[in-house]
Design a protein around this motif. Structure first.
Motif, PDB file in Angstrom:
ATOM      1  N   GLY A 168       0.812  -1.211   0.000  1.00 24.29           N
ATOM      2  CA  GLY A 168       0.000   0.000   0.000  1.00 24.29           C
ATOM      3  C   GLY A 168       0.845   1.262   0.000  1.00 24.29           C
ATOM      4  N   ARG A 169       0.149   2.400  -0.072  1.00 25.72           N
ATOM      5  CA  ARG A 169       0.827   3.686  -0.091  1.00 25.72           C
ATOM      6  C   ARG A 169       0.110   4.651   0.836  1.00 25.72           C
ATOM      7  N   GLY A 170       0.823   5.676   1.271  1.00 25.70           N
ATOM      8  CA  GLY A 170       0.220   6.713   2.097  1.00 25.70           C
ATOM      9  C   GLY A 170      -0.422   6.149   3.345  1.00 25.70           C
ATOM     10  N   ALA A 171      -1.645   6.587   3.619  1.00 29.33           N
ATOM     11  CA  ALA A 171      -2.366   6.154   4.823  1.00 29.33           C
ATOM     12  C   ALA A 171      -2.708   4.660   4.792  1.00 29.33           C
ATOM     13  N   ASP A 172      -2.660   4.044   3.620  1.00 29.54           N
ATOM     14  CA  ASP A 172      -2.973   2.613   3.494  1.00 29.54           C
ATOM     15  C   ASP A 172      -1.730   1.722   3.623  1.00 29.54           C
ATOM     16  N   ARG A 173      -0.561   2.317   3.812  1.00 30.73           N
ATOM     17  CA  ARG A 173       0.679   1.549   3.894  1.00 30.73           C
ATOM     18  C   ARG A 173       0.705   0.721   5.172  1.00 30.73           C
ATOM     19  N   LYS A 174       1.164  -0.538   5.028  1.00 25.79           N
ATOM     20  CA  LYS A 174       1.318  -1.401   6.196  1.00 25.79           C
ATOM     21  C   LYS A 174       2.354  -2.486   5.913  1.00 25.79           C
ATOM     22  N   VAL A 175       2.755  -3.155   6.961  1.00 26.32           N
ATOM     23  CA  VAL A 175       3.706  -4.264   6.854  1.00 26.32           C
ATOM     24  C   VAL A 175       2.895  -5.545   6.727  1.00 26.32           C
ATOM     25  N   ALA A 176       3.330  -6.413   5.821  1.00 26.23           N
ATOM     26  CA  ALA A 176       2.608  -7.672   5.622  1.00 26.23           C
ATOM     27  C   ALA A 176       3.572  -8.772   5.172  1.00 26.23           C
ATOM     28  N   VAL A 177       3.147  -9.988   5.369  1.00 22.08           N
ATOM     29  CA  VAL A 177       3.888 -11.134   4.848  1.00 22.08           C
ATOM     30  C   VAL A 177       3.674 -11.168   3.341  1.00 22.08           C
ATOM     31  N   VAL A 178       4.730 -11.408   2.595  1.00 21.29           N
ATOM     32  CA  VAL A 178       4.623 -11.538   1.152  1.00 21.29           C
ATOM     33  C   VAL A 178       3.951 -12.880   0.878  1.00 21.29           C
ATOM     34  N   PRO A 179       2.731 -12.880   0.300  1.00 26.68           N
ATOM     35  CA  PRO A 179       1.962 -14.134   0.150  1.00 26.68           C
ATOM     36  C   PRO A 179       2.749 -15.287  -0.477  1.00 26.68           C
ATOM     37  N   GLU A 180       3.448 -15.015  -1.556  1.00 25.94           N
ATOM     38  CA  GLU A 180       4.173 -16.103  -2.224  1.00 25.94           C
ATOM     39  C   GLU A 180       5.442 -16.513  -1.478  1.00 25.94           C
ATOM     40  N   LYS A 181       5.759 -15.789  -0.385  1.00 20.72           N
ATOM     41  CA  LYS A 181       6.948 -16.149   0.391  1.00 20.72           C
ATOM     42  C   LYS A 181       6.593 -16.488   1.832  1.00 20.72           C
TER      43      LYS A 181
END
Length: 186
Positions: A148-161
């Motif tokens: 995501g970008r801006g206010a929607d940015r967050k940390v997440a697990v990369v699905p394929e990894k």
């Protein structure tokens, strides 16, 4: 042998190796500059801006992130000017609604921030990038990332990894709020 650079930090003459940052020079001189996104094993990132300092160069002043700004011959640095303290208080106020725990609460007390004039979703993640950078730079796994970008940015697990994560918990240990565990699933 590297070239040495002379600069002034809070009125103290400091000599350090060329190529170091202001944050590193201050640390070597016993001068503390707060930071939330710095780690000595990772490349400087400057995400939190808590390490902001005021520099004077060629008669002009400006605010820079001490963790990213390289030392220069004759540079004058103020780590606790009123301007710097005001900037840090504002940053703390912005982070407090998001992550009212640990180091942010300690900084709030230190800088006299009792409540925030800002609002925000209590995600606890301050987007400092320590977990993402550690996973990529040190572990070489890239199992977590920013999405995501801006206010929607967050940390997440990369699905394929998702299965690549070694569950080493290093990202958890580095996280200033300790909440990366919720993202990774520890």
């Amino acid at each position: 042998m590297k070239k040495m650079v002379s600069l002034e930090i809070d009125g103290k003459e400091v000599k350090v190796e060329e190529g170091k940052t202001i944050l590193e020079a201050a640390k070597e001189a016993g001068i503390e500059i707060p930071t939330l996104c710095y780690h000595e094993k990772l490349k400087p990132y400057g995400a939190c801006r808590i390490c902001s300092v005021e520099i004077e160069r060629k008669g002009r002043t400006r605010i820079v992130a001490a963790c990213c700004y390289p030392v220069e011959e004759g540079l004058k640095v103020k780590t606790n000017s009123e301007k710097v303290k005001k900037i840090r208080r504002t940053i703390i106020e912005m982070l407090l609604p998001i992550s009212p725990t640990g180091p942010i609460m300690s900084l709030a007390k230190e800088y006299g921030v009792e409540k925030s004039r800002f609002s925000g979703e209590r995600t606890y993640c301050i987007l400092c990038g320590l977990c993402v950078r550690y996973c990529a730079e040190i572990k070489k796994e890239n199992a977590i990332t920013f999405i995501g970008r801006g206010a929607d940015r967050k940390v997440a697990v990369v699905p394929e990894k998702a299965d690549v994560c070694a569950m080493c918990r290093e990202c958890y240990e580095l996280c200033p709020s300790g909440k990366v565990a919720n993202i990774i699933g520890y």
